[in-house]
Design an enzyme around this catalytic site. Sequence first.
Site, PDB file in Angstrom:
ATOM      1  N   CYS A   1      55.346  36.508   1.909  1.00  0.00           N
ATOM      2  CA  CYS A   1      56.425  35.791   2.604  1.00  0.00           C
ATOM      3  C   CYS A   1      56.809  36.357   3.978  1.00  0.00           C
ATOM      4  O   CYS A   1      56.994  35.576   4.898  1.00  0.00           O
ATOM      5  CB  CYS A   1      57.671  35.617   1.732  1.00  0.00           C
ATOM      6  SG  CYS A   1      57.666  36.451   0.176  1.00  0.00           S
TER       7      CYS A   1
ATOM      8  N   ARG B   1      51.181  46.174  -5.072  1.00  0.00           N
ATOM      9  CA  ARG B   1      52.416  46.348  -5.822  1.00  0.00           C
ATOM     10  C   ARG B   1      52.283  47.607  -6.653  1.00  0.00           C
ATOM     11  O   ARG B   1      51.339  47.740  -7.439  1.00  0.00           O
ATOM     12  CB  ARG B   1      52.680  45.141  -6.726  1.00  0.00           C
ATOM     13  CG  ARG B   1      52.833  43.862  -5.915  1.00  0.00           C
ATOM     14  CD  ARG B   1      53.182  42.678  -6.784  1.00  0.00           C
ATOM     15  NE  ARG B   1      53.325  41.495  -5.945  1.00  0.00           N
ATOM     16  CZ  ARG B   1      53.661  40.289  -6.398  1.00  0.00           C
ATOM     17  NH1 ARG B   1      53.901  40.119  -7.688  1.00  0.00           N
ATOM     18  NH2 ARG B   1      53.764  39.273  -5.576  1.00  0.00           N
TER      19      ARG B   1
ATOM     20  N   GLN C   1      46.772  36.468  -4.124  1.00  0.00           N
ATOM     21  CA  GLN C   1      47.329  35.218  -4.645  1.00  0.00           C
ATOM     22  C   GLN C   1      46.756  34.034  -3.869  1.00  0.00           C
ATOM     23  O   GLN C   1      46.462  34.158  -2.681  1.00  0.00           O
ATOM     24  CB  GLN C   1      48.848  35.187  -4.456  1.00  0.00           C
ATOM     25  CG  GLN C   1      49.603  36.215  -5.273  1.00  0.00           C
ATOM     26  CD  GLN C   1      51.100  36.097  -5.060  1.00  0.00           C
ATOM     27  OE1 GLN C   1      51.551  35.877  -3.934  1.00  0.00           O
ATOM     28  NE2 GLN C   1      51.865  36.258  -6.120  1.00  0.00           N
TER      29      GLN C   1
ATOM     30  N   ASP D   1      48.209  31.815  -2.313  1.00  0.00           N
ATOM     31  CA  ASP D   1      49.607  31.696  -1.929  1.00  0.00           C
ATOM     32  C   ASP D   1      49.822  30.689  -0.800  1.00  0.00           C
ATOM     33  O   ASP D   1      48.927  30.461   0.011  1.00  0.00           O
ATOM     34  CB  ASP D   1      50.075  33.080  -1.451  1.00  0.00           C
ATOM     35  CG  ASP D   1      51.572  33.258  -1.579  1.00  0.00           C
ATOM     36  OD1 ASP D   1      52.247  32.352  -2.093  1.00  0.00           O
ATOM     37  OD2 ASP D   1      52.061  34.331  -1.167  1.00  0.00           O
TER      38      ASP D   1
ATOM     39  N   HIS E   1      53.358  29.067   1.714  1.00  0.00           N
ATOM     40  CA  HIS E   1      54.790  28.896   1.973  1.00  0.00           C
ATOM     41  C   HIS E   1      54.968  27.573   2.672  1.00  0.00           C
ATOM     42  O   HIS E   1      54.316  27.303   3.682  1.00  0.00           O
ATOM     43  CB  HIS E   1      55.315  30.061   2.802  1.00  0.00           C
ATOM     44  CG  HIS E   1      55.294  31.345   2.028  1.00  0.00           C
ATOM     45  ND1 HIS E   1      54.173  32.129   1.933  1.00  0.00           N
ATOM     46  CD2 HIS E   1      56.247  31.940   1.264  1.00  0.00           C
ATOM     47  CE1 HIS E   1      54.440  33.163   1.146  1.00  0.00           C
ATOM     48  NE2 HIS E   1      55.683  33.086   0.721  1.00  0.00           N
TER      49      HIS E   1
ATOM     50  N   LYS F   1      62.694  29.989  -9.878  1.00  0.00           N
ATOM     51  CA  LYS F   1      61.301  29.538  -9.859  1.00  0.00           C
ATOM     52  C   LYS F   1      60.904  28.815 -11.135  1.00  0.00           C
ATOM     53  O   LYS F   1      61.485  29.013 -12.196  1.00  0.00           O
ATOM     54  CB  LYS F   1      60.376  30.734  -9.632  1.00  0.00           C
ATOM     55  CG  LYS F   1      60.664  31.899 -10.560  1.00  0.00           C
ATOM     56  CD  LYS F   1      59.797  33.113 -10.201  1.00  0.00           C
ATOM     57  CE  LYS F   1      59.912  34.176 -11.262  1.00  0.00           C
ATOM     58  NZ  LYS F   1      58.844  35.155 -11.253  1.00  0.00           N
TER      59      LYS F   1
ATOM     60  N   HIS G   1      57.927  28.775  -1.967  1.00  0.00           N
ATOM     61  CA  HIS G   1      56.828  29.726  -2.155  1.00  0.00           C
ATOM     62  C   HIS G   1      56.070  29.214  -3.366  1.00  0.00           C
ATOM     63  O   HIS G   1      56.687  28.912  -4.377  1.00  0.00           O
ATOM     64  CB  HIS G   1      57.324  31.136  -2.513  1.00  0.00           C
ATOM     65  CG  HIS G   1      58.371  31.705  -1.615  1.00  0.00           C
ATOM     66  ND1 HIS G   1      58.204  32.908  -0.964  1.00  0.00           N
ATOM     67  CD2 HIS G   1      59.606  31.267  -1.265  1.00  0.00           C
ATOM     68  CE1 HIS G   1      59.300  33.196  -0.267  1.00  0.00           C
ATOM     69  NE2 HIS G   1      60.170  32.210  -0.429  1.00  0.00           N
TER      70      HIS G   1
END
Length: 638
Positions: A334, A363, A381, A383, A385, A464, A510
């Site tokens: 993000c 992480r 990911q 991913d 946005h 979420k 997200h």
Amino acid sequence: MAAGAPIRIRLPDGASAAPGPEDTVGSVLARWAPSKAAEFLAGLWEGQPVDLGFRPAASGSLAPLTFSDRKGWEILQHSSAHLVAKAVVETIPDALPTVGPPTDDGFYYDFDVRPLTPPDLDAVRAAMARSVKAREAFVRRELPRQEAERLFARNPHKLRYIAEVPAGEVVSVYDTGGFTDLCRGPHVPDTRWLEGVHILGFSAAETTAPQGRPLQRIRGVGFPTRELLEQYLKLRAEAVARDHRTIGQRQELFLFQEAVPGFPFWLPNGMVIVRELERFVTEHLRSAGYSEIRTPLLYARSVYETSGHWEHYRENMFVSEIEGQEFGWKPMNCPGAMLIFGSRPRSYRELPLRLAEFAPLHRLEASGTLHGLLRVRELVQDDAHIFVTEEQIAPEIRVLLAWIRQACATFRLAYSFELSTRPPSSLGEAADWEKAEGTLRSLLVESGAEFRASAGEGAFYAPKIDIHVKDSLGRPWQTGTIQLDYQMPKRFGLQYQGPDGALHTPAVVHRTILGTWERFVGVLTEHVAGRWPPWLAPVQVRLLPVTDRHAEASRAVAEELSAAGLRAGVGGSDATLPKRIREAELERVPYVVVLGDKEVADGSVSVRIRGTRQSTSMSRAEFVARVLDRVRRREFDP
RNA sequence: GCCACUGUAGCUCAGUCGGCAGAGCGGCUGAUUCGUAAUCAGCAGGUCGGGGGUUCAAGUCCCUCCAGUGGCUCCA
């Protein structure tokens, strides 16, 4: 209850009964359905589970409970837990039982006791077997509170539970062969019902004991018969054989090294799968109006102070000091997306702005939580946005929900939705959260999907919708996620100019579809048990020349397949043909092609399609067309 | 991170009471040229997870660190 007052019991199928003074739930049910009475382990009285020994004191409705009913199943699990507690106390007299509830897939019982050892468990199993053999009854007693307190005076945990029983409610205990446990009930009639109980393992549980030592948890699962237990154990052994860590090693998909725990090494075979999955997602991105970006892996601490990660996610971040300044490795994409959006003035005409990024994330997961590919420290990911106006939120999320469902269908994956709401440690105002949670909830309801609400499980910046899939042992893992975020855009000061000429703050969705390559490949490995759908199989076609004379022809076919974009290879002729076929079968190659004199002569191929255990003859052209078709359509089976 | 357990050849595992490091599979070499789930023979392959200690002697006993496994907590 006034003697002689007429009591009527309504039974299923519209039947009814008038019980005598000696009648119990068990005797009424047995008279109602004598042939099935052996399966009844409890009753449902006015919708509430009760013991078979319960005596109705007024009119009401009654139904039987069996092991096949969820509630009946839970009763048997809970009774199994009592059996474990009895055995533990017999084995280790100063063990203090705490609680022993049923779970989604069995039961556990937590004890305040010294750390258990495998020999303890053997002794516990033996004690359980003795109880089962002795057919000990579960006998309910209702006690005055003081008496209960006296009974459990040695056990502070039970005293606490007694104190928690609401004032008006009775305190009940159950006796089982000399063991007494505080319990609301109900239970199976006797320990004969527990001959299929099985201890799965033991471990530490949460530290709530007064001395601060962790409670010892014994987990298990109960079945009413040995046969059912055997069936379960067989399924479980098969599930263990599907473990992605085992298959990943055998198929050389990935590996881990002691030097970097939690950081996967993708091997060539695994990388094929990752790239195919990436393609699967990327094809969709193009048609769905996304743009791809790539942003740095490292950001100065100040960026995370803005995003809120520093305050809420710091303990999970890898941090590096560079020239005296603190940098954090991004745990999520993000911040980069926010910085790009904020890098110049934005118009409402650009929205929805969909920015996808597949970047490595780091992480710092606690060492004890790492688990093969399913829980790692470095992950990627799928991913994106999506920066949206308020009006664009619902349509965007509808598309995402449909997409996720379609993706799961492609993989034939069973999944469930979970709505996770504001966690205790979170950014922003309650009003924003309620609005976002309400939007997600109504979209889920509208989609007709069943979902579970998970209070307080949201990200620190947004509620979420999570997608959960299960591994081979039934443990759930989160893969996809859709998060509706009002916080980060505010904190990064993001704005766009609306048609009204004024500046507005966008919302951000997200989202991931498959989640991460790591976890998804892990779950999928177990789901397909290493039998990859043709489009994902590292090797799609293995060509086996019967002898050296057929090697040249095999290479020619392999080249033809490769030219068509398929992954094909020739298996040398050193080993015998049956052996090479066996190897290919064990590698789970979807198509094994044997070429000998006959095939070379007539231009055909002898194909062994995975799962059929027999060969089929077809023309080369026919074979290539079939494989190409299956692969292009991403069919599940070869 | 917490509790328990585990760590021996590439893989799966044996190794008794502390006394010379083992097997099968895989690999390599040779023979075999084979028709739908294991051809035969030979050879190579080991800091016994790392470090420290006890002992005449440690894979084996003790301490410690690391990693893995099952849970707990946490999470994609």
